[in-house]
Motif scaffolding. Structure first.
Motif, PDB file in Angstrom:
ATOM      1  N   VAL A   7       0.858  -1.178   0.000  1.00 34.37           N
ATOM      2  CA  VAL A   7       0.000   0.000   0.000  1.00 34.37           C
ATOM      3  C   VAL A   7       0.894   1.229   0.000  1.00 34.37           C
ATOM      4  CG1 VAL A   7      -0.205  -0.083   2.537  1.00 34.37           C
ATOM      5  CG2 VAL A   7      -1.834   1.270   1.199  1.00 34.37           C
ATOM      6  N   THR A   8       0.574   2.193  -0.843  1.00 31.81           N
ATOM      7  CA  THR A   8       1.255   3.483  -0.886  1.00 31.81           C
ATOM      8  C   THR A   8       0.272   4.553  -0.435  1.00 31.81           C
ATOM      9  OG1 THR A   8       2.643   2.776  -2.742  1.00 31.81           O
ATOM     10  CG2 THR A   8       2.475   5.145  -2.337  1.00 31.81           C
ATOM     11  N   PHE A   9       0.687   5.329   0.569  1.00 30.36           N
ATOM     12  CA  PHE A   9      -0.192   6.363   1.136  1.00 30.36           C
ATOM     13  C   PHE A   9       0.027   7.663   0.389  1.00 30.36           C
ATOM     14  CE2 PHE A   9      -0.957   9.250   5.020  1.00 30.36           C
ATOM     15  CZ  PHE A   9      -2.298   9.412   4.693  1.00 30.36           C
ATOM     16  N   VAL A  10      -1.031   8.174  -0.249  1.00 32.38           N
ATOM     17  CA  VAL A  10      -0.966   9.416  -1.015  1.00 32.38           C
ATOM     18  C   VAL A  10      -1.343  10.612  -0.155  1.00 32.38           C
ATOM     19  CG1 VAL A  10      -1.864  10.641  -3.042  1.00 32.38           C
ATOM     20  CG2 VAL A  10      -1.441   8.169  -3.153  1.00 32.38           C
ATOM     21  N   GLY A  11      -2.333  10.419   0.720  1.00 34.49           N
ATOM     22  CA  GLY A  11      -2.815  11.501   1.571  1.00 34.49           C
ATOM     23  C   GLY A  11      -4.290  11.326   1.856  1.00 34.49           C
ATOM     24  N   ASN A  12      -4.755  11.862   2.981  1.00 34.42           N
ATOM     25  CA  ASN A  12      -6.136  11.709   3.427  1.00 34.42           C
ATOM     26  C   ASN A  12      -6.527  10.230   3.385  1.00 34.42           C
ATOM     27  OD1 ASN A  12      -8.378  13.111   4.542  1.00 34.42           O
ATOM     28  ND2 ASN A  12      -9.512  12.666   2.679  1.00 34.42           N
ATOM     29  N   ALA A  13      -7.534   9.845   2.615  1.00 33.93           N
ATOM     30  CA  ALA A  13      -7.909   8.435   2.507  1.00 33.93           C
ATOM     31  C   ALA A  13      -7.455   7.831   1.186  1.00 33.93           C
ATOM     32  CB  ALA A  13      -9.420   8.286   2.643  1.00 33.93           C
ATOM     33  N   THR A  14      -6.622   8.544   0.453  1.00 30.45           N
ATOM     34  CA  THR A  14      -6.167   8.092  -0.859  1.00 30.45           C
ATOM     35  C   THR A  14      -4.948   7.198  -0.722  1.00 30.45           C
ATOM     36  OG1 THR A  14      -6.927  10.192  -1.789  1.00 30.45           O
ATOM     37  CG2 THR A  14      -5.516   8.819  -3.173  1.00 30.45           C
ATOM     38  N   THR A  15      -5.073   5.960  -1.176  1.00 32.62           N
ATOM     39  CA  THR A  15      -3.953   5.027  -1.197  1.00 32.62           C
ATOM     40  C   THR A  15      -3.943   4.297  -2.532  1.00 32.62           C
ATOM     41  OG1 THR A  15      -5.121   3.076  -0.331  1.00 32.62           O
ATOM     42  CG2 THR A  15      -4.239   4.632   1.290  1.00 32.62           C
ATOM     43  N   LEU A  16      -2.792   3.750  -2.863  1.00 38.87           N
ATOM     44  CA  LEU A  16      -2.672   2.864  -4.019  1.00 38.87           C
ATOM     45  C   LEU A  16      -2.336   1.474  -3.486  1.00 38.87           C
ATOM     46  CD1 LEU A  16      -2.729   3.012  -7.200  1.00 38.87           C
ATOM     47  CD2 LEU A  16      -0.235   2.803  -7.055  1.00 38.87           C
ATOM     48  N   LEU A  17      -3.233   0.540  -3.739  1.00 33.38           N
ATOM     49  CA  LEU A  17      -3.062  -0.837  -3.287  1.00 33.38           C
ATOM     50  C   LEU A  17      -2.624  -1.688  -4.468  1.00 33.38           C
ATOM     51  CD1 LEU A  17      -6.348  -1.134  -1.202  1.00 33.38           C
ATOM     52  CD2 LEU A  17      -4.028  -1.101  -0.271  1.00 33.38           C
ATOM     53  N   ARG A  18      -1.529  -2.411  -4.282  1.00 33.16           N
ATOM     54  CA  ARG A  18      -1.057  -3.346  -5.309  1.00 33.16           C
ATOM     55  C   ARG A  18      -1.080  -4.733  -4.689  1.00 33.16           C
ATOM     56  NH1 ARG A  18       3.369  -0.419  -9.105  1.00 33.16           N
ATOM     57  NH2 ARG A  18       2.285  -1.774 -10.568  1.00 33.16           N
ATOM     58  N   LEU A  19      -2.067  -5.510  -5.093  1.00 37.93           N
ATOM     59  CA  LEU A  19      -2.281  -6.853  -4.557  1.00 37.93           C
ATOM     60  C   LEU A  19      -2.055  -7.841  -5.690  1.00 37.93           C
ATOM     61  CD1 LEU A  19      -5.542  -6.112  -2.513  1.00 37.93           C
ATOM     62  CD2 LEU A  19      -3.165  -5.883  -1.781  1.00 37.93           C
ATOM     63  N   GLY A  20      -0.826  -8.355  -5.773  1.00 35.82           N
ATOM     64  CA  GLY A  20      -0.486  -9.240  -6.874  1.00 35.82           C
ATOM     65  C   GLY A  20      -0.639  -8.530  -8.200  1.00 35.82           C
ATOM     66  N   VAL A  21      -1.473  -9.092  -9.079  1.00 34.87           N
ATOM     67  CA  VAL A  21      -1.643  -8.516 -10.418  1.00 34.87           C
ATOM     68  C   VAL A  21      -2.693  -7.405 -10.436  1.00 34.87           C
ATOM     69  CG1 VAL A  21      -0.938 -10.651 -11.551  1.00 34.87           C
ATOM     70  CG2 VAL A  21      -3.368 -10.273 -11.064  1.00 34.87           C
ATOM     71  N   PHE A  22      -3.299  -7.102  -9.285  1.00 34.99           N
ATOM     72  CA  PHE A  22      -4.362  -6.107  -9.234  1.00 34.99           C
ATOM     73  C   PHE A  22      -3.864  -4.805  -8.594  1.00 34.99           C
ATOM     74  CE2 PHE A  22      -6.327 -10.319  -8.700  1.00 34.99           C
ATOM     75  CZ  PHE A  22      -7.114 -10.362  -9.838  1.00 34.99           C
ATOM     76  N   THR A  23      -4.354  -3.672  -9.113  1.00 37.65           N
ATOM     77  CA  THR A  23      -4.020  -2.359  -8.572  1.00 37.65           C
ATOM     78  C   THR A  23      -5.306  -1.580  -8.340  1.00 37.65           C
ATOM     79  OG1 THR A  23      -1.920  -2.330  -9.775  1.00 37.65           O
ATOM     80  CG2 THR A  23      -2.721  -0.232  -8.928  1.00 37.65           C
ATOM     81  N   LEU A  24      -5.479  -1.098  -7.101  1.00 32.21           N
ATOM     82  CA  LEU A  24      -6.680  -0.343  -6.731  1.00 32.21           C
ATOM     83  C   LEU A  24      -6.299   1.018  -6.181  1.00 32.21           C
ATOM     84  CD1 LEU A  24      -8.975  -2.874  -4.825  1.00 32.21           C
ATOM     85  CD2 LEU A  24      -9.330  -1.966  -7.113  1.00 32.21           C
ATOM     86  N   LEU A  25      -7.077   2.016  -6.510  1.00 31.44           N
ATOM     87  CA  LEU A  25      -6.939   3.355  -5.954  1.00 31.44           C
ATOM     88  C   LEU A  25      -8.110   3.603  -5.020  1.00 31.44           C
ATOM     89  CD1 LEU A  25      -5.444   6.143  -6.063  1.00 31.44           C
ATOM     90  CD2 LEU A  25      -7.013   6.750  -7.928  1.00 31.44           C
ATOM     91  N   THR A  26      -7.832   3.997  -3.773  1.00 30.35           N
ATOM     92  CA  THR A  26      -8.920   4.232  -2.828  1.00 30.35           C
ATOM     93  C   THR A  26      -9.180   5.717  -2.640  1.00 30.35           C
ATOM     94  OG1 THR A  26      -7.560   4.338  -0.800  1.00 30.35           O
ATOM     95  CG2 THR A  26      -8.189   2.149  -1.584  1.00 30.35           C
ATOM     96  N   ASP A  27     -10.442   6.085  -2.541  1.00 36.22           N
ATOM     97  CA  ASP A  27     -10.913   7.430  -2.184  1.00 36.22           C
ATOM     98  C   ASP A  27     -10.031   8.539  -2.760  1.00 36.22           C
ATOM     99  OD1 ASP A  27     -13.214   6.718  -0.556  1.00 36.22           O
ATOM    100  OD2 ASP A  27     -11.790   5.904   0.876  1.00 36.22           O
ATOM    101  N   PRO A  28     -10.035   8.701  -4.072  1.00 38.47           N
ATOM    102  CA  PRO A  28      -9.084   9.618  -4.707  1.00 38.47           C
ATOM    103  C   PRO A  28      -9.400  11.093  -4.442  1.00 38.47           C
ATOM    104  CG  PRO A  28     -10.615   8.741  -6.328  1.00 38.47           C
ATOM    105  CD  PRO A  28     -10.884   8.005  -5.052  1.00 38.47           C
ATOM    106  N   ALA A  29      -8.419  11.799  -3.919  1.00 36.19           N
ATOM    107  CA  ALA A  29      -8.500  13.259  -3.730  1.00 36.19           C
ATOM    108  C   ALA A  29      -7.110  13.820  -3.988  1.00 36.19           C
ATOM    109  CB  ALA A  29      -8.980  13.599  -2.327  1.00 36.19           C
ATOM    110  N   PHE A  30      -6.983  14.653  -5.006  1.00 32.13           N
ATOM    111  CA  PHE A  30      -5.673  15.137  -5.438  1.00 32.13           C
ATOM    112  C   PHE A  30      -5.560  16.655  -5.425  1.00 32.13           C
ATOM    113  CE2 PHE A  30      -6.150  10.934  -7.408  1.00 32.13           C
ATOM    114  CZ  PHE A  30      -4.995  10.325  -6.961  1.00 32.13           C
TER     115      PHE A  30
END
Length: 265
Positions: A7-30
């Protein structure tokens, strides 16, 4: 074939999750520090801290996981940057609004229902979990919110079970999550003690420690605690409450930092 989880923490609730071959972005706020977000009913909040990176700097996600549709979880900068054909997994209420705003691949999950992806012998399952954004009847005036259980499997073997709390308050009935889902390997916990008109709308340090003790994950990463002016409970409140209760596995994560989510032994 990747069998790592980070998991990479971007800020607030925004993270980038890399789970094997899958990549998810959570609660995006930029949006940058100084930008304002609308919270409904005439209420606005100003961002205090820049996100660690912009959307184009991130690995391209397969989907967005959105706990609820509030301005600090899906801001204008995110709406402009994220392609209209990006799959978004969220609440049914948010689905209806997002589909009207060009995001036609949005999926709304009622509580305890799931969405699955399969690729290269791996499975990612997202199950919507219960959450309440406000106390009592106030909750009905706020956007519906969901927690999420992310289960990642490789060749039929469970590798990781991750709980993303969303902007829920602590309630004893959240025990049902552990009762129904089993042991939680890691948790991303939304904190901050957000207050509007004196009402607590996200977990403060004490409530966060209550939930950590209830769920007992092997690893807990606190996020969503100091990006906006409405957040009144600093991270130190939560860390102190966890120390008082001798809760293990709590680890702060810095902006821009990537942490390995250790798979099940």
């Amino acid at each position: 074939m990747s069998t790592e989880a980070t998991v990479t923490f971007v800020g607030n609730a925004t993270t980038l999750l890399r789970l094997g071959v899958f990549t998810l972005l959570t609660d995006p706020a930029f949006g940058p520090a100084g930008s304002r977000v609308y919270l409904g009913y005439g209420a606005w909040s100003r961002r205090l801290r820049d996100p660690a990176m912009a959307y184009p700097q991130l690995a391209k996600p397969d989907a967005v996981l959105l706990s609820h549709l509030h301005g600090d979880h899906f801001d204008r900068a995110a709406r402009r940057a994220i392609p209209a054909d990006m799959p978004i997994v969220t609440t049914p209420q948010a689905q209806r609004r997002l589909r009207r705003k060009r995001f036609e691949k949005t999926v709304g999950l009622p509580t305890w229902e799931a969405e699955e992806w399969r690729r290269d012998g791996q499975l990612l399952r997202i199950t919507a979990l219960p959450g309440r954004h406000g106390p009592g009847l106030v909750d009905r005036l706020l956007p519906d919110v969901m927690g999420s259980l992310l289960e990642w499997e490789v060749d039929g073997q469970r590798m990781l079970r991750l709980y993303v709390t969303g902007d829920t308050l602590y309630r004893p009935n959240l025990r049902e999550i552990r009762d129904r889902c089993g042991e939680i390997d890691a948790m991303l916990i939304h904190l901050g003690g957000t207050r509007l008109l004196g009402l607590l709308l996200t977990m403060d340090g004490r409530q966060g420690a209550d939930l950590t003790g209830l769920i007992r994950p092997r690893l807990t990463l606190p996020i969503h605690y100091d990006d906006y002016k409405v957040m009144k409970s600093p991270l130190s409140d939560y860390l102190g409450a966890c120390r008082e209760r001798s809760l293990d596995g709590v680890r702060p994560i810095g902006r821009g930092e990537t942490v390995t989510l250790v798979p099940v032994a």
